[in-house]
Scaffold this active site. Sequence first.
Site, PDB file in Angstrom:
ATOM      1  N   LYS A  78       0.848  -1.202   0.000  1.00 12.62           N
ATOM      2  CA  LYS A  78       0.000   0.000   0.000  1.00 12.62           C
ATOM      3  C   LYS A  78       0.881   1.248   0.000  1.00 12.62           C
ATOM      4  O   LYS A  78       1.887   1.302   0.717  1.00 12.62           O
ATOM      5  CB  LYS A  78      -0.912  -0.018   1.241  1.00 12.62           C
ATOM      6  CG  LYS A  78      -1.902   1.149   1.306  1.00 12.62           C
ATOM      7  CD  LYS A  78      -2.836   1.016   2.512  1.00 12.62           C
ATOM      8  CE  LYS A  78      -3.856   2.157   2.547  1.00 12.62           C
ATOM      9  NZ  LYS A  78      -4.814   2.012   3.658  1.00 12.62           N
ATOM     10  N   SER A 158      -9.890   2.332   2.768  1.00 15.94           N
ATOM     11  CA  SER A 158      -8.982   3.056   1.898  1.00 15.94           C
ATOM     12  C   SER A 158      -8.025   2.166   1.106  1.00 15.94           C
ATOM     13  O   SER A 158      -7.444   2.608   0.116  1.00 15.94           O
ATOM     14  CB  SER A 158      -8.161   4.036   2.757  1.00 15.94           C
ATOM     15  OG  SER A 158      -7.344   3.328   3.686  1.00 15.94           O
ATOM     16  N   SER A 182     -10.482   0.005   7.001  1.00 17.77           N
ATOM     17  CA  SER A 182      -9.832   0.110   5.688  1.00 17.77           C
ATOM     18  C   SER A 182      -9.118  -1.144   5.198  1.00 17.77           C
ATOM     19  O   SER A 182      -8.601  -1.161   4.080  1.00 17.77           O
ATOM     20  CB  SER A 182      -8.845   1.279   5.681  1.00 17.77           C
ATOM     21  OG  SER A 182      -9.535   2.498   5.683  1.00 17.77           O
TER      22      SER A 182
END
EC number: 6.3.5.7
Length: 491
Positions: A78, A158, A182
């Site tokens: 990420k 997210s 998330s």
Amino acid sequence: MTDLTALTLADAKEGLAAKSFTALELTDAHLAAMESARVLNAYVLETPDKARAMAKEADTRIAKGERSNLLGIPLGIKDLFATRDVRLTACSKILDDFKPPYESTITSQLWRDGAVLLGKLNNDEFAMGSSNETSAFGNVINPWRREGSDTALVPGGSSGGSAAAVAAGLCLGATGTDTGGSIRQPAAFTGIVGIKPTYGRCSRWGVVAFASSLDQAGPFARTVRDSAILLRSMAGHDPKDTTSVDRDVPDYEAAIGKSVKGMRIGIPREYRIGGMSSEIEKLWAQGAEWLKAAGAEIVEISLPHTKYALPAYYVVAPAEASSNLARYDGVRYGARVNGKTIAEMYENTRAAGFGPEVRRRIMIGTYVLSAGYYDAYYLRAQKVRTLIKRDFEEVFAKGIDAILTPATPSAAFGIGEKGKADPVEMYLNDIFTVTVNMAGLPGIAVPAGKDAQGLPLALQLIGRPFDEETLFSLGETIEQAAGRFEPKRWW
């Protein structure tokens, strides 16, 4: 040869150890898959040269007879994790072309254990969002589609890029972060497994901060076993992170296949919210039946302060974000927009560098921390947080081993369908997940079924602090009963 991108992480480990294929072949297969799936926009940066170099190094270690937890396993990271000399943007214009001179603790542990970096994955800007629609690099497209429709769906957020990449076979696993859901919500939307470990289980050092008392890193994978393998490498004490807890890291994989007989599973009545779809209700009941059939006892419980969790979260998280994001001013790194004075330069840089959702949350956070409203909002939200934590403590003290809930109130929705007129509509996506962050507990999302349109739905298991092993045992029980879910390839 089998399609190497279709393997589970555990199968890939076995294949590498048996020399059925090389780490370089495994990496090249994933790089090719990434190239053909760029329409998904899962990666914001691909690192093929670095990946091949790391894979060759892994092959050398394997040839010498070395064994390591992730040796030769290609992963996506990420774009919130610092990766030395590899661009880190948090998917925001304000970080521009920033290349950190250091490595986050979690990624350094992954490389220590032999993992291969395929690239950096898309996410909501500064991890603020539930649909991956706030990224400066554009929307991530969910690899799943409704039956008979080509409407582009969100992958959740997210960590949308991480979830989409794992679901589409563009990496064998990925890192994510979870501040209010998330990891678990995107995992649910894409039919994969996502675990948010206990707060303090994984180091936050080198991870871009959103809300420091809520943020926790964790893995995405296609199976519960794969998640357990990844968490073993990600977890551990880090003296550089004052919130990191000094506890031994267990062999999480050993929890897979353990009997759940005699475990007491709580079903919280407060999670039966108005407007919940009948499909989610049926799935929840089905999950309880699967665990009961495996020998667990199902117990109705009460978590009375649940209804205050979401409003309290949306006071605490923006407050911490407004403080954390004060450091981005264009002076030492990232983008800079000049002005006539230094104050004007700060204002111009932040106005141009932050997207609308990030600006909204900074303003909310600044407001609730202001002198006139601190007691009315922030202090009160922290008191509510204590009550939420106490609810869980009382339930676990009565002998409940884990709690079963839905992971999300719906399946994945279309891009642009929610939150345009009212951001609160988007915030409601976190209704089942925020309590876990507020209390610092571990939570796992496991795919458990599909809706009428063929989209994946998931259940969430919430555990005692530092008892991720029980979640893996229970999660695998649900996985065995429900089967695995994979999207039909259209890209």
